[in-house]
Scaffold this motif. Sequence first.
Motif, mmCIF file in Angstrom:
data_model
loop_
_atom_site.group_PDB
_atom_site.id
_atom_site.type_symbol
_atom_site.label_atom_id
_atom_site.label_comp_id
_atom_site.label_asym_id
_atom_site.label_seq_id
_atom_site.Cartn_x
_atom_site.Cartn_y
_atom_site.Cartn_z
ATOM 1 N N UNK A 1 55.475 -75.023 28.172
ATOM 2 C CA UNK A 1 55.135 -73.630 28.873
ATOM 3 C C UNK A 1 54.129 -72.948 27.998
ATOM 4 N N UNK A 2 54.827 -72.371 26.812
ATOM 5 C CA UNK A 2 54.150 -71.398 26.138
ATOM 6 C C UNK A 2 52.954 -71.963 25.395
ATOM 7 N N UNK A 3 53.261 -72.864 24.520
ATOM 8 C CA UNK A 3 52.018 -73.651 23.608
ATOM 9 C C UNK A 3 50.828 -74.179 24.402
ATOM 10 N N UNK A 4 51.275 -74.583 25.667
ATOM 11 C CA UNK A 4 50.063 -74.973 26.497
ATOM 12 C C UNK A 4 49.356 -73.896 26.885
ATOM 13 N N UNK A 5 49.925 -72.811 27.254
ATOM 14 C CA UNK A 5 49.351 -71.543 27.627
ATOM 15 C C UNK A 5 48.569 -71.266 26.447
ATOM 16 N N UNK A 6 49.037 -71.134 25.153
ATOM 17 C CA UNK A 6 48.198 -70.754 24.171
ATOM 18 C C UNK A 6 46.747 -71.524 23.828
ATOM 19 N N UNK A 7 47.269 -72.906 24.045
ATOM 20 C CA UNK A 7 46.025 -73.787 23.710
ATOM 21 C C UNK A 7 45.101 -73.695 24.957
ATOM 22 N N UNK A 8 45.245 -73.624 25.903
ATOM 23 C CA UNK A 8 44.354 -73.234 27.123
ATOM 24 C C UNK A 8 43.815 -71.957 26.942
ATOM 25 N N UNK A 9 44.297 -70.826 26.452
ATOM 26 C CA UNK A 9 43.519 -69.732 26.136
ATOM 27 C C UNK A 9 42.729 -69.917 25.100
ATOM 28 N N UNK A 10 42.936 -70.762 23.992
ATOM 29 C CA UNK A 10 42.050 -70.986 22.929
ATOM 30 C C UNK A 10 40.985 -71.709 23.176
ATOM 31 N N UNK A 11 41.206 -72.712 24.087
ATOM 32 C CA UNK A 11 40.031 -73.664 24.529
ATOM 33 C C UNK A 11 40.515 -75.012 24.020
ATOM 34 N N UNK A 12 41.635 -75.344 23.447
ATOM 35 C CA UNK A 12 41.944 -76.742 23.075
ATOM 36 C C UNK A 12 42.577 -77.606 24.101
ATOM 37 N N UNK A 13 42.506 -78.968 23.942
ATOM 38 C CA UNK A 13 43.295 -79.745 24.995
ATOM 39 C C UNK A 13 44.649 -79.452 25.206
ATOM 40 N N UNK A 14 45.175 -79.908 26.117
ATOM 41 C CA UNK A 14 46.662 -79.889 26.515
ATOM 42 C C UNK A 14 47.286 -80.965 26.236
ATOM 43 N N UNK A 15 48.694 -81.150 26.219
ATOM 44 C CA UNK A 15 49.340 -82.093 25.709
ATOM 45 C C UNK A 15 49.289 -83.296 26.995
ATOM 46 N N UNK A 16 49.008 -84.570 26.454
ATOM 47 C CA UNK A 16 49.114 -85.483 27.720
ATOM 48 C C UNK A 16 50.775 -85.831 28.305
ATOM 49 N N UNK A 17 51.648 -85.727 27.129
ATOM 50 C CA UNK A 17 52.905 -86.078 27.670
ATOM 51 C C UNK A 17 53.953 -85.423 26.501
ATOM 52 N N UNK A 18 55.070 -84.813 26.961
ATOM 53 C CA UNK A 18 56.110 -84.319 26.213
ATOM 54 C C UNK A 18 57.245 -85.281 26.372
ATOM 55 N N UNK A 19 57.450 -86.403 25.942
ATOM 56 C CA UNK A 19 58.846 -86.904 26.024
ATOM 57 C C UNK A 19 59.970 -86.188 25.356
ATOM 58 N N UNK A 20 60.666 -85.390 25.844
ATOM 59 C CA UNK A 20 61.636 -84.583 25.150
ATOM 60 C C UNK A 20 63.018 -85.506 25.564
ATOM 61 N N UNK A 21 63.616 -85.427 24.468
ATOM 62 C CA UNK A 21 64.993 -86.253 24.582
ATOM 63 C C UNK A 21 66.155 -85.233 24.601
#
Length: 761
Positions: free
Chosen positions: A353-373
């Motif tokens: 949630x948080x980091x993807x929003x930051x990345x989107x605002x900055x103009x970077x790519x988003x994670x393809x997957x986040x395989x959390x355990x």
Amino acid sequence: MDNNNTKAHQEKKIGRYLITAALPYANGLKHIGHLAGAYLPADIYVRYLKAQKRDVVFVCGSDEHGTAIPIQAMKEGTTAQAIIDKYHPIIEQNFKDLGIAFDIYHRTSAPLHHETAQEFFSVLNNKGDLEIKESEQFYDEATNTFLADRYIKGTCPVCGNNNAYGDQCEKCGSTLSPEMLINPVSTLSGNAPIKKATKHWYLPLNRHEDFLREWILKEHKDDWRSTVVGQCKSWIDGGLQARAVTRDLDWGIRLPLTEGKEQHTVDRLPLTEGMDSETVNGKQLTETTTTTAVTQSDAGKVLYVWFDAPIGYISATKQWAIDNDKDWKPYWNAPDTKLVHFIGKDNIVFHCIIFPVMLKLYGDILPTNVPANEFMNLEGDKMSTSRGWSIEMDDYINDWIKKDNGGESMADVLRYYLTQIAPETKDSEFTWKGFQDANNSELVNIFGNLVNRTFVLMHKLCSGKVPVFSNDIIDDTDKQLIIDIKQSTQKVTALLEAYKFRDALFEVIDLARKGNKYMQDKEPWMVAKRQTVDGILSPEGKKSIDNCLHLCLQLTANLTILINPFLPFTASKLCRMMKVVDRMLEWKNAGKIDLLKVGYSLREPQLLFRKIENEEIDTQLLKLREKSAWVNSKTETSTSMEEVTVNEIAPVAPEIVFDDFAKIDLRVGTIIAAEKVPKADKLLKLSVDLGFEIRTIVSGIALHFAPEDIVGKQVTVVVNLAPRKMRGIDSNGMILMAEDTQGKLHFINPEQDISNGASVK
RNA sequence: CGCGAGGUAGAGCAGCGGUAGCUCGUCGGGCUCAUAACCCGAAGGUCAUAGGUUCGAACCCUAUCCUCGCAACCA
């Protein structure tokens, strides 16, 4: 089939991989739960990708900011810098010893990271993507600092513990805010803090709800793990709040000063009816006038650690690029980059949630997957460093790897067991017995034994050389094994691509199991006996034996390739035994049955794994219990000492006027019933007769009084305290208590019994 | 309270509409090349509980109970 084609098609479009593993917090040693949660699966995935010859970078590093580091420094009587300088190299070495092969292990205290984070902040700030709010926070006048929640202690409003922190009471586990503490005290000076206005930057997550819903709940509904999507949904549905990006703290990354004049961004837009709180042209309507510029007056502020830490992935990538003479940008900008974050479930909100929003605002790519355990428990209880109920990576390394005790292969044993019980879909449990079983019956008996008997037989019956394979006598058993090798390779590949490491590893072991069965069916040792007449082996017998061992050797080579991502040390050992170079480990070789050349002479076998004896696991169990008992006794002493200190220096609370006092309605009442609240150690549910009514009050005194002992006692009650729900029970009031220097609680009651409901003044 | 995940043989887990499965452990047998190993066979489960949908449910729906977690930088 269809699915495979789609997958293959997608794979083609991936230009490069960027794999991250959660940045470990450098305030102490990390345990095997951390390893199993993020680092090991990430490492397996990366080793697989590298065997596939894909372009991949694996980044990680120490997270070295935040309030816990200076607090740890206080505990150890040293500086924050000394803490991170102590733990960073240990953690880095621990990972190395366990075969976690980062391309770079960076640290967030590095100047490059500071610059990167500051630049990131500036870009967002200049675009107007951040909000500024003023709020009142606790401030310590003696030391001239705003106090982080953790720096404030006081009496817990729930259980009466007078050592509760501003964010949580560690006795009763309640989540608190500093405002809720009774008699808050600064841990820096011992003084009562005052409230002071301060300005902070916020990341308005609420502006991005639509994006997050679309991106996670729709686009990744099926290809992300259900636990991950479920938690994201929970948070999004719970309402996203703006999160403070800055803090008033000494330790961390300074806010970057804005050059030149102050820019005034006036966000005050006319609020039209029917348009409240929605956005207009993507711009949030607010009524506040904000100054986005960072000026000298903000010099005491730092970036909140959650904001700077994930940027650590970016700065680590930059450092890697510098070290290797590469360009870092495509890894964060190019749409054909596949970004995968490996984390534990507590980190889902930051990475989804948080980091993807930051990345989107900055103009970077988003994670393809986040395989959390999920989490891994230990011997029936949650792992916890603070309670001493954990196995640190450092401990494991000292006990099993360094001590001439199996050496590197014991690193693989841990990797094996942790992968086999990886909490991929739900919490799982580490037990030393399970560890022993996994090692003895699977690694030793199945995998190790197959290799060993293959090599021994090959030396006995084939003079130490790879025998020829005669196609003319190939039978169904041979054919089946060849098919099994190919099919297992496909399965393992598909499972690895889908982040199902536990299943993939099972498939590899299962192939070894099939190898054992194959050998049992062929029984070349019997053939040798039966077909030998006068000390001479018949040509047919020789052919049969050669075919069997040829296939077993090719199988061993395949197993080496397949096991390599999981057990890299074992794979190297096997390569040495087979006298092959690392290039054989390339994934494209898996499934082939001509990996070892006919006539090639191989080394004598060496055992891949050793048995683990009962005494060894008994020792570990004992060690765990002792450590836990020791840590707990230590913390108990230290907290009770602190308690005394706080009691002694506890200053008189700030002056209040009579009206403030008059607001509190105190009455005398009699406890007419008391019972323990189920599932709460410290809570008693009391019924108190106040004369005019009978109240239910929940009080955190169960550790001090037995329910039956207090029935009939008269007590003083705050009757106009706002109701509060505890363990699902509404508590309507608070019993007054006095605490002595030993921490024992005493009721405050009238000298002699008086009527219930009497007012206390 | 609410939300999320889960409750399947002694243990650990898979299956998620069509005759209950895997690994370990246990018991019996086979074999002897191998680290008392390997191979074969058996026992062991009313798939948390109660309703419902369906020709048919571990799998879908509803309710209840239980376990773990929930934005504190502890994966």
